[in-house]
Design a protein around this motif. Sequence first.
Motif, PDB file in Angstrom:
ATOM      1  N   TRP A  24      -0.400 -16.269 -59.005  1.00  0.00           N
ATOM      2  CA  TRP A  24      -0.808 -15.968 -57.646  1.00  0.00           C
ATOM      3  C   TRP A  24      -2.291 -16.281 -57.428  1.00  0.00           C
ATOM      4  CZ3 TRP A  24       1.581 -15.414 -53.257  1.00  0.00           C
ATOM      5  CH2 TRP A  24       0.887 -14.886 -52.150  1.00  0.00           C
ATOM      6  N   ARG A  27      -3.006 -19.866 -57.960  1.00  0.00           N
ATOM      7  CA  ARG A  27      -2.075 -20.633 -57.093  1.00  0.00           C
ATOM      8  C   ARG A  27      -1.509 -21.835 -57.852  1.00  0.00           C
ATOM      9  NH1 ARG A  27      -2.262 -18.552 -52.388  1.00  0.00           N
ATOM     10  NH2 ARG A  27      -1.312 -20.235 -51.214  1.00  0.00           N
ATOM     11  N   SER A  28      -1.293 -21.602 -59.136  1.00  0.00           N
ATOM     12  CA  SER A  28      -0.762 -22.695 -59.974  1.00  0.00           C
ATOM     13  C   SER A  28       0.044 -22.121 -61.136  1.00  0.00           C
ATOM     14  CB  SER A  28      -1.916 -23.516 -60.557  1.00  0.00           C
ATOM     15  OG  SER A  28      -1.458 -24.195 -61.721  1.00  0.00           O
ATOM     16  N   CYS A  29       1.116 -22.827 -61.488  1.00  0.00           N
ATOM     17  CA  CYS A  29       1.894 -22.383 -62.661  1.00  0.00           C
ATOM     18  C   CYS A  29       1.744 -23.391 -63.795  1.00  0.00           C
ATOM     19  CB  CYS A  29       3.350 -22.157 -62.290  1.00  0.00           C
ATOM     20  SG  CYS A  29       4.126 -23.547 -61.475  1.00  0.00           S
ATOM     21  N   THR A  74       8.661 -14.369 -59.947  1.00  0.00           N
ATOM     22  CA  THR A  74       7.979 -15.440 -60.698  1.00  0.00           C
ATOM     23  C   THR A  74       8.689 -16.778 -60.482  1.00  0.00           C
ATOM     24  OG1 THR A  74       7.326 -13.835 -62.384  1.00  0.00           O
ATOM     25  CG2 THR A  74       7.268 -16.160 -63.005  1.00  0.00           C
ATOM     26  N   TYR A  76      10.438 -17.605 -57.885  1.00  0.00           N
ATOM     27  CA  TYR A  76      10.135 -18.033 -56.501  1.00  0.00           C
ATOM     28  C   TYR A  76       8.773 -18.725 -56.470  1.00  0.00           C
ATOM     29  CZ  TYR A  76       8.236 -17.705 -51.827  1.00  0.00           C
ATOM     30  OH  TYR A  76       7.616 -18.016 -50.638  1.00  0.00           O
ATOM     31  N   LEU A  77       7.773 -18.081 -57.113  1.00  0.00           N
ATOM     32  CA  LEU A  77       6.423 -18.654 -57.088  1.00  0.00           C
ATOM     33  C   LEU A  77       6.395 -20.018 -57.782  1.00  0.00           C
ATOM     34  CD1 LEU A  77       4.116 -15.597 -57.859  1.00  0.00           C
ATOM     35  CD2 LEU A  77       4.571 -16.654 -55.648  1.00  0.00           C
ATOM     36  N   ILE A  80       9.270 -22.608 -55.857  1.00  0.00           N
ATOM     37  CA  ILE A  80       9.235 -22.797 -54.406  1.00  0.00           C
ATOM     38  C   ILE A  80       7.789 -22.819 -53.916  1.00  0.00           C
ATOM     39  CG2 ILE A  80       9.922 -21.837 -52.170  1.00  0.00           C
ATOM     40  CD1 ILE A  80      12.436 -20.725 -53.659  1.00  0.00           C
ATOM     41  N   LYS A  81       7.105 -21.696 -54.065  1.00  0.00           N
ATOM     42  CA  LYS A  81       5.773 -21.605 -53.436  1.00  0.00           C
ATOM     43  C   LYS A  81       4.771 -22.562 -54.081  1.00  0.00           C
ATOM     44  CE  LYS A  81       2.731 -18.267 -51.285  1.00  0.00           C
ATOM     45  NZ  LYS A  81       2.750 -19.102 -50.046  1.00  0.00           N
ATOM     46  N   PHE A  82       4.672 -22.531 -55.393  1.00  0.00           N
ATOM     47  CA  PHE A  82       3.678 -23.395 -56.057  1.00  0.00           C
ATOM     48  C   PHE A  82       4.376 -24.495 -56.850  1.00  0.00           C
ATOM     49  CE2 PHE A  82       0.603 -20.749 -54.409  1.00  0.00           C
ATOM     50  CZ  PHE A  82       0.739 -19.430 -54.804  1.00  0.00           C
ATOM     51  N   LYS A  83       5.441 -24.982 -56.269  1.00  0.00           N
ATOM     52  CA  LYS A  83       6.265 -26.005 -56.912  1.00  0.00           C
ATOM     53  C   LYS A  83       5.438 -27.214 -57.358  1.00  0.00           C
ATOM     54  CE  LYS A  83      10.672 -28.275 -55.874  1.00  0.00           C
ATOM     55  NZ  LYS A  83      10.655 -29.693 -55.646  1.00  0.00           N
TER      56      LYS A  83
END
Lengths: 206, 10
Positions: A24, A27-29, A74, A76-77, A80-83
């Motif tokens: 979060w 903003r990166s995985c 996690t 989702y993030l 989707i969000k930080f795909k």
Amino acid sequence: MNVFRLLGDISHLLAIIILLLKIWKTRSCAGISGRSQVLFAVVYTARYLDLFTSYISAYNSIMKLVFLAASYGTIYLMFIKFKASYDHNHDTFRIEFLILPCVLLSLLINHEFSPLEILWTFSIYLESVAILPQLFMVSKTGEAESITSHYLFALGSYRALYILNWIYRYYAESHYDVIAIVAGIVQTVLYCDFFYLYITKGIYGQ
Amino acid sequence: KSTPSSHDEL
């Protein structure tokens, strides 16, 4: 409940929170294995179905809901969000080679051949190897952000603390569960290499 | 011995 299990659950919760915060805040995985996170979501879904059938305690039910929500959050993030920041190229471990053997083993070795019990057994076996895609990814990229290594340290410590909990319960309550114990030892052993690196030289920034 | 109903751990 005993102090080892409580510390283990706290360590587990801490790991999940560290991971959510890392994704979060940055903003990166990057550096996180989405495949491992999918396996964890499968583990918690298969194991916590008894949420609706057997009530153990408020603590037990609340923690199950938190783990389920956090693992799906996690995913989702990450997907989707930080795909855009998901590192497909390094997250390549074949998870079907983990899921299928666990399915077979849970059908062969279990405490009772009932749907809920088979699912629980499958989740125990799968959890013991669920971190492999993540450890594989770290070894492939040759490094991990410090926050990611803290996540792995907390996650690895949780099951190590559970082993102490099982030793305590064996002597204090003559309660033991061979399936959980063997899988828990396998799970903890898989972290040994990482623990060594984390403690000796902090594997981040190598 | 752990039985289905007695999985009291997370």
